[in-house]
Write an enzyme that holds these catalytic residues in place. Sequence first.
Site, PDB file in Angstrom:
ATOM      1  N   GLY A  11      -5.228  -8.936   2.814  1.00  0.00           N
ATOM      2  CA  GLY A  11      -6.274  -8.200   1.967  1.00  0.00           C
ATOM      3  C   GLY A  11      -5.436  -7.810   0.727  1.00  0.00           C
TER       4      GLY A  11
ATOM      5  N   CYS B 272      10.172  20.574  -9.644  1.00  0.00           N
ATOM      6  CA  CYS B 272      11.415  20.209  -8.717  1.00  0.00           C
ATOM      7  C   CYS B 272      12.254  21.705  -8.817  1.00  0.00           C
ATOM      8  CB  CYS B 272      12.188  19.333  -9.334  1.00  0.00           C
ATOM      9  SG  CYS B 272      13.863  19.163  -8.448  1.00  0.00           S
TER      10      CYS B 272
ATOM     11  N   HIS C 103       5.811  -0.531  -3.023  1.00  0.00           N
ATOM     12  CA  HIS C 103       5.207   0.021  -4.131  1.00  0.00           C
ATOM     13  C   HIS C 103       5.379   1.539  -3.826  1.00  0.00           C
ATOM     14  CE1 HIS C 103       2.916  -3.769  -5.297  1.00  0.00           C
ATOM     15  NE2 HIS C 103       4.009  -3.712  -5.786  1.00  0.00           N
TER      16      HIS C 103
ATOM     17  N   ASN D  44       0.913  -1.077  -0.134  1.00  0.00           N
ATOM     18  CA  ASN D  44      -0.043  -0.075   0.025  1.00  0.00           C
ATOM     19  C   ASN D  44       0.922   1.318   0.134  1.00  0.00           C
ATOM     20  OD1 ASN D  44      -2.092  -1.869   0.054  1.00  0.00           O
ATOM     21  ND2 ASN D  44      -2.522  -1.555   2.204  1.00  0.00           N
TER      22      ASN D  44
ATOM     23  N   SER E  27      -5.048  -9.260  -3.259  1.00  0.00           N
ATOM     24  CA  SER E  27      -5.423 -10.408  -4.505  1.00  0.00           C
ATOM     25  C   SER E  27      -4.136 -11.384  -4.679  1.00  0.00           C
ATOM     26  CB  SER E  27      -6.015  -9.647  -5.601  1.00  0.00           C
ATOM     27  OG  SER E  27      -5.169  -8.705  -6.113  1.00  0.00           O
TER      28      SER E  27
ATOM     29  N   CYS F 192      16.692  15.058 -11.708  1.00  0.00           N
ATOM     30  CA  CYS F 192      17.881  15.111 -10.594  1.00  0.00           C
ATOM     31  C   CYS F 192      17.319  14.134  -9.588  1.00  0.00           C
ATOM     32  CB  CYS F 192      18.102  16.685 -10.189  1.00  0.00           C
ATOM     33  SG  CYS F 192      16.770  17.007  -8.676  1.00  0.00           S
TER      34      CYS F 192
ATOM     35  N   ASP G 293      -0.645   4.243   0.928  1.00  0.00           N
ATOM     36  CA  ASP G 293      -1.441   5.276   1.657  1.00  0.00           C
ATOM     37  C   ASP G 293      -0.900   5.858   3.056  1.00  0.00           C
ATOM     38  OD1 ASP G 293      -2.032   3.150   3.567  1.00  0.00           O
ATOM     39  OD2 ASP G 293      -3.821   2.335   2.381  1.00  0.00           O
TER      40      ASP G 293
ATOM     41  N   ASN H 259      -8.485 -12.891   4.214  1.00  0.00           N
ATOM     42  CA  ASN H 259      -9.312 -12.069   2.910  1.00  0.00           C
ATOM     43  C   ASN H 259     -10.640 -12.372   3.042  1.00  0.00           C
ATOM     44  OD1 ASN H 259      -9.799 -11.083   0.140  1.00  0.00           O
ATOM     45  ND2 ASN H 259      -7.481 -11.162  -0.076  1.00  0.00           N
TER      46      ASN H 259
HETATM   47  C1  BJW Z   1     -10.293  -7.455   2.046  1.00  0.00           C
HETATM   48  C2  BJW Z   1     -11.212  -6.507   2.558  1.00  0.00           C
HETATM   49  C3  BJW Z   1     -11.078  -6.438   3.892  1.00  0.00           C
HETATM   50  C4  BJW Z   1     -10.893  -6.114   0.389  1.00  0.00           C
HETATM   51  N1  BJW Z   1     -10.606  -7.348   4.592  1.00  0.00           N
HETATM   52  N2  BJW Z   1      -9.694  -8.427   2.752  1.00  0.00           N
HETATM   53  C5  BJW Z   1       5.318 -12.603 -13.091  1.00  0.00           C
HETATM   54  C6  BJW Z   1       4.062 -13.136 -13.850  1.00  0.00           C
HETATM   55  C7  BJW Z   1       3.234 -12.344 -14.404  1.00  0.00           C
HETATM   56  C8  BJW Z   1       3.563 -10.695 -14.442  1.00  0.00           C
HETATM   57  C9  BJW Z   1       4.904 -10.350 -13.932  1.00  0.00           C
HETATM   58  C10 BJW Z   1       5.616 -11.255 -13.029  1.00  0.00           C
HETATM   59  N3  BJW Z   1       6.556 -10.401 -12.379  1.00  0.00           N
HETATM   60  C11 BJW Z   1       6.363  -9.315 -13.006  1.00  0.00           C
HETATM   61  C12 BJW Z   1       5.206  -9.143 -13.631  1.00  0.00           C
HETATM   62  C13 BJW Z   1       4.522  -7.716 -14.267  1.00  0.00           C
HETATM   63  C14 BJW Z   1       3.715  -7.077 -13.296  1.00  0.00           C
HETATM   64  C15 BJW Z   1       2.728  -7.908 -12.758  1.00  0.00           C
HETATM   65  O1  BJW Z   1       2.821  -8.321 -11.754  1.00  0.00           O
HETATM   66  N4  BJW Z   1       1.605  -7.993 -13.361  1.00  0.00           N
HETATM   67  C16 BJW Z   1       0.524  -8.793 -12.910  1.00  0.00           C
HETATM   68  C17 BJW Z   1      -0.980  -7.869 -12.672  1.00  0.00           C
HETATM   69  C18 BJW Z   1       0.095  -9.734 -14.127  1.00  0.00           C
HETATM   70  N5  BJW Z   1       4.473  -6.517 -12.066  1.00  0.00           N
HETATM   71  C19 BJW Z   1       5.274  -5.465 -12.230  1.00  0.00           C
HETATM   72  O2  BJW Z   1       5.138  -4.613 -13.347  1.00  0.00           O
HETATM   73  C20 BJW Z   1       6.241  -4.794 -10.883  1.00  0.00           C
HETATM   74  N6  BJW Z   1       7.353  -4.477 -11.458  1.00  0.00           N
HETATM   75  C21 BJW Z   1       8.262  -5.676 -11.791  1.00  0.00           C
HETATM   76  O3  BJW Z   1       8.085  -6.606 -11.615  1.00  0.00           O
HETATM   77  O4  BJW Z   1       9.450  -5.208 -12.349  1.00  0.00           O
HETATM   78  C22 BJW Z   1      10.459  -6.233 -12.717  1.00  0.00           C
HETATM   79  C23 BJW Z   1      11.392  -5.669 -13.729  1.00  0.00           C
HETATM   80  C24 BJW Z   1      12.344  -6.159 -14.048  1.00  0.00           C
HETATM   81  C25 BJW Z   1      13.366  -5.795 -14.897  1.00  0.00           C
HETATM   82  C26 BJW Z   1      13.089  -4.458 -15.259  1.00  0.00           C
HETATM   83  C27 BJW Z   1      12.191  -3.792 -14.927  1.00  0.00           C
HETATM   84  C28 BJW Z   1      11.154  -4.053 -14.094  1.00  0.00           C
HETATM   85  C29 BJW Z   1       5.667  -3.727 -10.647  1.00  0.00           C
HETATM   86  C30 BJW Z   1       4.025  -3.864  -9.908  1.00  0.00           C
HETATM   87  C31 BJW Z   1       3.810  -2.353  -9.481  1.00  0.00           C
HETATM   88  C32 BJW Z   1       2.280  -2.571  -8.916  1.00  0.00           C
HETATM   89  N7  BJW Z   1       1.851  -1.255  -8.793  1.00  0.00           N
HETATM   90  C33 BJW Z   1       0.473  -1.017  -8.365  1.00  0.00           C
HETATM   91  C34 BJW Z   1       0.135   0.451  -8.482  1.00  0.00           C
HETATM   92  C35 BJW Z   1       0.610   1.509  -7.519  1.00  0.00           C
HETATM   93  C36 BJW Z   1      -0.045   2.561  -7.817  1.00  0.00           C
HETATM   94  C37 BJW Z   1      -0.927   3.223  -7.098  1.00  0.00           C
HETATM   95  O5  BJW Z   1      -1.146   2.867  -5.885  1.00  0.00           O
HETATM   96  O6  BJW Z   1      -1.126   4.290  -7.677  1.00  0.00           O
HETATM   97  O7  BJW Z   1       0.247  -1.357  -6.998  1.00  0.00           O
HETATM   98  S1  BJW Z   1      -0.704  -1.870  -9.249  1.00  0.00           S
HETATM   99  C38 BJW Z   1      -1.642  -2.203  -7.711  1.00  0.00           C
HETATM  100  O8  BJW Z   1      -1.774  -3.631  -7.364  1.00  0.00           O
HETATM  101  C39 BJW Z   1      -1.062  -1.493  -6.377  1.00  0.00           C
HETATM  102  C40 BJW Z   1      -1.154  -2.460  -5.596  1.00  0.00           C
HETATM  103  O9  BJW Z   1      -0.158  -2.328  -4.578  1.00  0.00           O
HETATM  104  C41 BJW Z   1      -1.041  -3.814  -6.197  1.00  0.00           C
HETATM  105  C42 BJW Z   1      -1.333  -4.964  -5.419  1.00  0.00           C
HETATM  106  O10 BJW Z   1      -2.846  -4.952  -5.266  1.00  0.00           O
HETATM  107  P1  BJW Z   1      -3.367  -5.668  -3.960  1.00  0.00           P
HETATM  108  O11 BJW Z   1      -2.939  -4.766  -2.922  1.00  0.00           O
HETATM  109  O12 BJW Z   1      -3.536  -6.904  -3.983  1.00  0.00           O
HETATM  110  O13 BJW Z   1      -5.309  -5.058  -4.053  1.00  0.00           O
HETATM  111  P2  BJW Z   1      -6.156  -5.712  -4.980  1.00  0.00           P
HETATM  112  O14 BJW Z   1      -7.486  -4.571  -5.076  1.00  0.00           O
HETATM  113  O15 BJW Z   1      -5.739  -6.497  -6.155  1.00  0.00           O
HETATM  114  O16 BJW Z   1      -7.008  -6.526  -3.896  1.00  0.00           O
HETATM  115  C43 BJW Z   1      -7.540  -6.243  -2.756  1.00  0.00           C
HETATM  116  C44 BJW Z   1      -7.789  -7.401  -1.912  1.00  0.00           C
HETATM  117  O17 BJW Z   1      -8.303  -7.276  -0.847  1.00  0.00           O
HETATM  118  C45 BJW Z   1      -8.702  -8.470  -2.435  1.00  0.00           C
HETATM  119  O18 BJW Z   1      -8.374  -9.638  -2.590  1.00  0.00           O
HETATM  120  C46 BJW Z   1     -10.010  -8.381  -1.741  1.00  0.00           C
HETATM  121  O19 BJW Z   1     -10.897  -9.575  -1.653  1.00  0.00           O
HETATM  122  C47 BJW Z   1      -9.510  -8.135  -0.178  1.00  0.00           C
HETATM  123  N8  BJW Z   1     -10.324  -7.313   0.350  1.00  0.00           N
HETATM  124  N9  BJW Z   1     -11.646  -5.823   1.573  1.00  0.00           N
HETATM  125  C48 BJW Z   1      -9.855  -8.119   3.895  1.00  0.00           C
HETATM  126  N10 BJW Z   1     -12.026  -5.619   4.508  1.00  0.00           N
HETATM  127 ZN    ZN Z   2      15.318  17.781  -9.954  1.00  0.00          ZN
END
Ligand code: BJW
Ligand code: ZN
Length: 242
Positions: free
Chosen positions: A189, A150, A121, A104, A191, A132, A106, A215
Amino acid sequence: MHTEQAISTVRDWIQDHERVAVLTGAGISAESGVPTFRGPEGLWRQYRAEDLATPEAFARDPELVWEWYDWRRSIVAETKPNPGHLALAEMERLVNNFTLITQNVDGLHDVAGSAHPLKLHGDIWEMRCTRCSNQLVNREVPLNPLPPMCDCGSMLRPNIVWFGESLPPLVLDQAWAAAEHAELFLVIGTSALVHPAASLPLVAQRSGAKVVEVNLEPTAITDQVDVSLMGPSGEILPQLLA
Ligand code: BJW
Ligand code: ZN
């Protein structure tokens, strides 16, 4: 296992183990009013990740990306930690060797009192220069000017990890090491779809840890975890300490 019995088993595990690691995702902040990404009310239902959360999107239209982050900052600014965040801050005080890893941005774990959450993240309150090495904290809501600039004259960007970008290497190393050394690993929490974060519970399990998921619904890793606790984290986590 019945939920009551599972909760009491996990409560015992927390008490009996020295090294506990926790990975949180957007779900832990849902009860605070921060939107999640996937699911019926999730941000990715309304907005395309490709248009907003990639370096290409920012290069194409930085104003649009910044407006979206400005809006998200205004939502987060109105929220406060819920009992789930507070329970993890308390768990940190009770467990000998405790590591909190979060996807997160936040900042609610900090507000709840967790000492050093490993932010995989980034942080929505931080920005960094596109040219810079300047990196800063900025809590202004709404931002003015938008996009923020900046002192060197270049545009700032959110200090957030977008799709296709590397995670901060030191933070990822620490998270990986904590997963490898944990005796107990809690996944809360998330996915568990976004990598490399989603690999951490499986790394922990391969290294011998018990893995517990909290979850609302089954996820990509539910079949592999040792115990799955289905329910809101704001209700379940406090029960794990009681
Ligand atoms: C509750 C609840 C309650 C609700 N109680 N539960 C391997 C395989 C396939 C793809 C890849 C791989 N390795 C890398 C990739 C590519 C990609 C990726 O993973 N893609 C997949 C989607 C397929 N990964 C990347 O690009 C990452 N970088 C990388 O791997 O770089 C490698 C590299 C190598 C060499 C050169 C360059 C790079 C970076 C990933 C960045 C993710 N960014 C985000 C956006 C952040 C921006 C922002 O906030 O503005 O991060 S995406 C978004 O998803 C955010 C989150 O942190 C992230 C995860 O989501 P999260 O937290 O799981 O949320 P949800 O909504 O999905 O799930 C919520 C859950 O809560 C649900 O299950 C609900 O049921 C539950 N819930 N209420 C308990 N009350
Ligand atoms: Zn700068």
